[in-house]
Design an enzyme around this catalytic site. Structure first.
Site: not given
Length: 687
Positions: A151, A313
């Protein structure tokens, strides 16, 4: 050509953290995963301290044991490089790797993503751990690919360490070559800001009223993106060198990062992290808000980067840290619903976060599929159902692409400039939400696409309608491209504050809307920001079902007609500009262009959709209430219609032609009930 993940079937995976659990749990975990049709695990992205417990001392045995066992159970592995969480020994010994706030105060160890991309020492140490890690695991038969870092730009997307100021100067020198060009681009003659030495140039620092030079602020965001890509390039190049047989991706779409450029230059495809329950933390004050359905917009953005992608995710339970990000538990059916939301929008590899809820650390309330006690629960059963269904339809859907005839156009420069500029940034978000919401509720699938230097007419011509709401920064080259799009038959819609800035963020000395004034056949005679006590005008729209009293929100531009071929579609009904044009339409070649002098609201979007005559893409197949998202994925002549019910109650559909629900095997025609949070995938291929 956009890069896509290459999968032969829809594939289910899960994030797994073996370092959190006793080794005796692993085999039972892997056995149960396979029973649920989970075939991929992601791991190691936060494990630097295990892989290199002391500087220069490496231990790769732990994850070798994990992967050996995973391989025995037929599980494939995605390895994350661990650079999002540098170990304590590293930040203690080399504090220069830490990020800093705008005041220059360092963010200390104890969280994650507390480093900066610019530190030569951090880049050196990252290159070492990545090289060692790839070399250790590149030949393991379980490994299929790598996730770079984790991320990028999440939690912190501004960087003000000393190394960042140095790197910014170097980036500017490459971009502008001379201080004279920099001073011109930044308009530094204003307020005597002129630079006479490169050492005088900094990223944003504390200042009076905390209002930076806006042109510096725009370049700052461009630099942050370029610097993040430069940081990721170190890792991508090493993986390509040592493990060319593995694919490379990274996850999440976060601020101040050109994810399209990152993917084009470094990755095989992009990945997204989807948490629709975030909608409960920041609820919209809109009437009939999209709520969790709004994540379809985020997935559409990811689809513009990689038409077929990975969700690295996928939310599988309630989320929360010990002190924030508090989300309630998904209702029965919502995890499955959100999974198919991702699949509809282009996901071919769906990885749940996480296998089991952590018993320690900041994320002890960020639940996984399994609870702490590790006993069966309804989340396990729901994921197992998805796994079973993937086994039925996976080979049909993988590689299929989302179908849309409408696109909402955006670009990084305007998004970044709009963060500081209150005269167009807030308009953008309001208008995009209004358009996407009403298109959703009318069952008109839409793409969210990003205008880039490489965008050409073929990229745009596949859409019947393009909405480019508030492109304050607009070049003549972009205007020429958009003109060609309209001339060949496209329908193009602009909103207020279009075309008044150049690429530096400086205002043109030409009539608004600048480069597209000729295309639209109008100029802006007068204007006002709607703020505080400034009144907002109502609209008069002849021949439309626009509700009485509908206001032109956000900004009001008074349009001046510059040609006889321009039609006035709506006028202002109140304020001192009563009777003046608010919305115009002009035919250009085979197409049409509309210009609206305000931000778009839901009633105005509805009226424009009626004006244009857009209908649902699947109107011949199904009639569904607004609560249902309708979309199509197509592949090699086959079409699959997804129906997703976001309502907490069952809804009735009308299936107009006989077809099969691929998930249940049921033959459908006529009135059909779709359960609360229910999903259907219909084969609508014309035989």
């Amino acid at each position: 050509m956009a890069k896509s993940i290459q999968m032969n079937e829809l594939t289910l995976g899960v994030c797994y953290y073996p370092e959190h659990w006793p080794e005796e749990l692993w085999e039972d975990d892997f056995r149960r995963m396979r029973e649920m049709n989970i075939s991929v695990i992601r791991m190691a992205e936060f494990a630097w301290a295990m892989l290199e417990p002391e500087e220069g001392k490496f231990d790769f045995g732990f994850f070798h044991r994990v992967m050996d066992l995973a391989h025995r159970y037929g599980l494939k592995v995605i390895l994350g490089t661990p650079t999002a969480t540098p170990p304590a020994w590293l930040t203690h010994k080399y504090p220069e790797v830490l990020n800093a706030n705008v005041e220059g105060v360092l963010y200390r160890h104890g969280m994650r993503r507390h480093y900066n991309y610019s530190s030569p020492k951090y880049r050196e140490l990252c290159a070492i751990i990545v090289r060692k890690m790839v070399d250790a695991y590149k030949d393991h038969p379980a490994v299929i690919g790598w996730q770079i870092d984790n991320e990028l730009n999440c939690e912190m997307n501004v960087f003000y360490s000393e190394a960042d100021h140095v790197a910014f100067r170097a980036w500017l020198q490459e971009r502008y070559a001379t201080l004279d060009k920099l001073n011109k681009a930044w308009g530094t003659v204003f307020w005597s800001q002129t630079y006479t030495d490169w050492e005088q140039v900094y990223l944003t620092r504390p200042m009076v009223n905390q209002s930076p030079n806006p042109h510096l602020a725009l370049d700052e965001k461009r630099f942050i993106s370029a610097n993040a890509i430069s940081f990721a390039r170190i890792q991508a190049d090493l993986i390509r060198e040592l493990a060319p047989h593995h694919w490379i991706t990274t996850n999440g779409t976060f601020g101040h990062l050109d994810s399209h450029e990152l993917t084009d230059e470094l990755l095989d495809f992009y990945s997204y992290d989807s948490y629709p329950q975030f909608s409960t933390i920041f609820p919209s004050d809109d009437e009939n808000p999209l709520a969790d359905r709004a994540w379809s917009l985020n997935l559409s953005n990811t689809r513009s980067i990689s038409p077929n992608f990975c969700v690295m995710e996928q939310q599988s339970g309630p989320g929360g840290w010990v002190d924030r990000i508090e989300m309630g538990t998904p209702r029965p059916g919502q995890i499955r619903l959100w999974s198919y939301q991702s699949v509809l929008h282009g996901t071919d590899l769906l990885v749940y976060f996480r296998w089991r809820t952590a018993t320690m650390g900041t994320e002890i309330y960020w639940h996984g599929i399994n609870d702490y006690h590790n006993r069966p629960n309804r989340r396990v059963r729901e994921v197992a159902q998805v796994g079973e269904e993937f086994g039925k339809i996976g080979a049909l859907i993988a590689g299929a692409t989302y179908q849309a005839e409408v696109a909402i156009l955006q670009d990084y420069d305007n998004v970044w400039d709009g963060e500081l500029d209150r005269w167009h940034g807030p308009l953008q978000w309001k208008s995009v939400r209004a358009w996407y919401k009403q298109l959703q509720y009318r069952h008109i699938p839409a793409d969210l696409i990003t205008l880039r230097a490489k965008t050409d007419l073929d990229d745009l011509a596949k859409y019947k309608v393009i909405v480019y709401p508030h492109a304050a920064i607009m070049t003549d080259e972009t205007a020429e491209l958009l003109t060609k799009y309209v001339e060949q038959g496209g329908k193009l819609i602009f909103g207020a504050r279009t075309g008044y800035k150049d690429m530096t963020g400086q205002c043109y000395m030409r009539p608004f809307p600048g480069p597209v004034a000729e295309l639209c056949g109008i100029t802006i005679e007068d204007f006002t920001l709607i703020k505080g006590t400034v009144g907002v005008a109502e609209l008069q729209w002849e021949g439309s079902s626009l509700p009485a009293g509908t206001k032109a929100v956000g900004f009001n531009e008074v349009l001046s007609i510059e040609g006889t071929d321009v039609d006035i579609v709506a006028a202002y009904a109140t304020e001192y500009y009563k009777g003046m044009p608010a919305l115009t339409r002009r035919a250009v070649g085979e197409g049409k262009v509309w210009y609206y002098g305000a931000a778009f609201s839901e009633p105005v979007v509805d009226a424009l959709l009626e004006e244009i005559g857009l209908v649902a893409l699947a109107a011949d197949w199904v009639e569904a209430p607004a609560e249902v998202e309708v979309g199509i994925r197509s592949n090699k002549g086959s079409d699959y219609l997804f129906l997703l019910n976001y309502a907490s109650e069952p809804v009735l559909l009308t299936v107009k032609q006989s077809t099969t629900d691929l998930l249940s095997g049921a033959q459908l025609e006529g009135s059909t009930e779709l359960p609360a949070y229910g999903v259907m995938v219909l084969d609508i291929t014309k035989r």
